[in-house]
Design a protein around this motif. Sequence first.
Motif, mmCIF file in Angstrom:
data_model
loop_
_atom_site.group_PDB
_atom_site.id
_atom_site.type_symbol
_atom_site.label_atom_id
_atom_site.label_comp_id
_atom_site.label_asym_id
_atom_site.label_seq_id
_atom_site.Cartn_x
_atom_site.Cartn_y
_atom_site.Cartn_z
ATOM 1 N N TYR A 1 0.742 -1.377 -0.012
ATOM 2 C CA TYR A 1 0.296 -0.166 -0.355
ATOM 3 C C TYR A 1 0.459 1.225 -0.268
ATOM 4 O O TYR A 1 0.157 2.466 0.244
ATOM 5 N N ILE A 2 2.109 1.500 0.171
ATOM 6 C CA ILE A 2 3.393 1.965 0.054
ATOM 7 C C ILE A 2 3.498 2.239 -1.854
ATOM 8 O O ILE A 2 3.652 1.954 -2.472
ATOM 9 N N ASP A 3 2.819 3.733 -1.686
ATOM 10 C CA ASP A 3 3.472 4.624 -3.293
ATOM 11 C C ASP A 3 5.217 4.995 -3.103
ATOM 12 O O ASP A 3 5.555 6.262 -2.601
ATOM 13 N N SER A 4 5.862 3.854 -3.068
ATOM 14 C CA SER A 4 7.194 3.946 -3.635
ATOM 15 C C SER A 4 8.376 4.819 -4.389
ATOM 16 O O SER A 4 8.902 5.287 -3.794
ATOM 17 N N GLN A 5 7.236 5.102 -5.848
ATOM 18 C CA GLN A 5 8.133 5.651 -6.058
ATOM 19 C C GLN A 5 7.589 7.065 -6.047
ATOM 20 O O GLN A 5 8.381 7.665 -6.170
ATOM 21 N N SER A 6 6.534 7.854 -5.451
ATOM 22 C CA SER A 6 5.760 8.653 -4.828
ATOM 23 C C SER A 6 7.450 9.203 -3.583
ATOM 24 O O SER A 6 7.417 10.354 -3.504
ATOM 25 N N THR B 1 9.789 8.160 -3.084
ATOM 26 C CA THR B 1 11.200 7.592 -3.933
ATOM 27 C C THR B 1 11.645 9.287 -4.286
ATOM 28 O O THR B 1 12.438 10.241 -3.997
ATOM 29 N N ARG B 2 10.484 10.113 -5.214
ATOM 30 C CA ARG B 2 10.463 11.468 -5.189
ATOM 31 C C ARG B 2 10.257 12.397 -4.009
ATOM 32 O O ARG B 2 11.812 13.719 -4.004
ATOM 33 N N ILE B 3 10.359 12.066 -3.150
ATOM 34 C CA ILE B 3 9.844 13.206 -2.037
ATOM 35 C C ILE B 3 11.599 13.451 -1.282
ATOM 36 O O ILE B 3 12.114 14.412 -0.887
ATOM 37 N N VAL B 4 11.463 12.009 -0.813
ATOM 38 C CA VAL B 4 13.051 12.019 -0.131
ATOM 39 C C VAL B 4 14.328 12.490 -1.007
ATOM 40 O O VAL B 4 15.297 13.096 -0.394
ATOM 41 N N MET B 5 14.531 12.168 -2.396
ATOM 42 C CA MET B 5 15.760 12.528 -3.065
ATOM 43 C C MET B 5 15.560 13.979 -3.330
ATOM 44 O O MET B 5 16.932 14.450 -3.509
ATOM 45 N N GLY B 6 14.318 14.406 -3.487
ATOM 46 C CA GLY B 6 14.407 15.850 -3.795
ATOM 47 C C GLY B 6 15.068 16.365 -5.166
ATOM 48 O O GLY B 6 14.783 15.780 -6.552
ATOM 49 N N THR B 7 15.866 16.980 -4.850
ATOM 50 C CA THR B 7 15.860 17.491 -6.251
ATOM 51 C C THR B 7 17.621 16.177 -7.338
ATOM 52 O O THR B 7 17.576 16.399 -8.598
ATOM 53 N N LEU C 1 -2.143 10.368 0.753
ATOM 54 C CA LEU C 1 -2.440 9.556 0.058
ATOM 55 C C LEU C 1 -2.187 9.859 -1.521
ATOM 56 O O LEU C 1 -2.148 11.643 -1.697
ATOM 57 N N ALA C 2 -2.140 9.082 -2.292
ATOM 58 C CA ALA C 2 -2.142 9.260 -3.470
ATOM 59 C C ALA C 2 -3.375 8.318 -3.900
ATOM 60 O O ALA C 2 -3.659 7.804 -4.155
ATOM 61 N N ASP C 3 -3.708 9.114 -5.120
ATOM 62 C CA ASP C 3 -4.729 8.670 -5.735
ATOM 63 C C ASP C 3 -4.272 7.788 -7.042
ATOM 64 O O ASP C 3 -3.898 8.885 -8.145
ATOM 65 N N LYS C 4 -4.305 6.354 -7.082
ATOM 66 C CA LYS C 4 -3.614 5.799 -8.257
ATOM 67 C C LYS C 4 -4.539 5.196 -9.194
ATOM 68 O O LYS C 4 -3.883 4.142 -10.012
ATOM 69 N N GLY C 5 -5.842 6.457 -9.162
ATOM 70 C CA GLY C 5 -6.550 5.195 -10.865
ATOM 71 C C GLY C 5 -7.674 4.489 -9.927
ATOM 72 O O GLY C 5 -9.626 5.181 -9.852
ATOM 73 N N ILE D 1 -0.493 5.006 0.311
ATOM 74 C CA ILE D 1 0.513 6.094 0.956
ATOM 75 C C ILE D 1 2.095 6.267 0.397
ATOM 76 O O ILE D 1 2.703 6.163 0.296
ATOM 77 N N ARG D 2 1.322 7.842 0.532
ATOM 78 C CA ARG D 2 2.730 9.030 -0.186
ATOM 79 C C ARG D 2 4.083 9.189 0.656
ATOM 80 O O ARG D 2 5.401 9.489 -0.072
ATOM 81 N N ASN D 3 3.150 9.835 1.824
ATOM 82 C CA ASN D 3 4.200 9.793 2.980
ATOM 83 C C ASN D 3 3.749 9.830 4.210
ATOM 84 O O ASN D 3 2.056 9.863 4.035
ATOM 85 N N ILE D 4 4.519 9.765 5.289
ATOM 86 C CA ILE D 4 3.694 9.906 6.960
ATOM 87 C C ILE D 4 4.246 11.184 7.519
ATOM 88 O O ILE D 4 5.469 10.709 7.790
ATOM 89 N N ASN D 5 3.888 11.445 8.571
ATOM 90 C CA ASN D 5 3.590 12.581 9.051
ATOM 91 C C ASN D 5 3.109 12.362 11.013
ATOM 92 O O ASN D 5 2.434 11.442 11.049
ATOM 93 N N VAL D 6 4.726 11.689 11.822
ATOM 94 C CA VAL D 6 4.457 10.892 13.067
ATOM 95 C C VAL D 6 4.012 12.569 14.026
ATOM 96 O O VAL D 6 5.498 13.068 14.023
ATOM 97 N N SER D 7 3.285 13.225 15.096
ATOM 98 C CA SER D 7 3.676 13.548 16.037
ATOM 99 C C SER D 7 3.732 14.819 16.041
ATOM 100 O O SER D 7 5.086 15.634 15.849
ATOM 101 N N GLY D 8 3.690 15.351 14.250
ATOM 102 C CA GLY D 8 4.026 16.709 13.587
ATOM 103 C C GLY D 8 5.370 16.464 12.393
ATOM 104 O O GLY D 8 5.603 17.686 12.587
#
Length: 210
Positions: free
Chosen positions: A70-75, A77-83, A154-158, A163-170
């Motif tokens: 259920y993890i959108d690993s591509q999204s 990955t893009r978030i974590v790699m950044g530029t 979440l990411a709408d995959k069609g 899940i594209r990202n997670i926030n824990v305690s802010g």
Amino acid sequence: MNTFVKQTLTVSVLSTMIASTAFAAPTETPPAFIKKVADGLISRLKADQAKLQNNPAAVRAIVRQNLDPYIDSQSFTRIVMGTYATNQYSNAAQRAQFEKNFRETLIENYGSAFSKFSNQTYTIRPYKASNTKNPVVTIDFINKGEKIPVSFQLADKGDQWKIRNINVSGIDLGLQFRNQFAATVKRNGGDINKAIANFKPDAEAAVEKK
């Protein structure tokens, strides 16, 4: 059947296929999706609790089976790699290798967290529907009287949510992992291959930054 009729039928079928693809949408509401994922994972952890003591491999196996799909690993990955996810810094093969490594280390991170599971319960906060393709659902995990909010973007995959990202305690884990990866690139003298090979996202260190 003459050529005109065949062409008409072909166009009609293709149009229907394209339309159904273009307007495909997840059938579950975001809270229902998160509840399904959370319930599936927690029920497995509870059922196998006795077997999981001092058995990190077994915990990782449960996380891999019940969370990883259920993890959108591509999204993520893009978030974590950044530029560094752009062609200026990396190529497609390097990004694919990063995604593979990152997925495995995420499983280790979550496996370590869930190995401490001791019959926690959770509640889902009220959700207000919106038109965004990246809705957020927040769960309050209750552990020994402590409430730990975890928000899932979440990411709408069609046809389903992922899940594209997670926030824990802010704390935005995607952003914290991005900072950790940038630091890894720097430590490796800007060598992207070495950074990818050596990168180990640390969820506990990220959350402790609060």
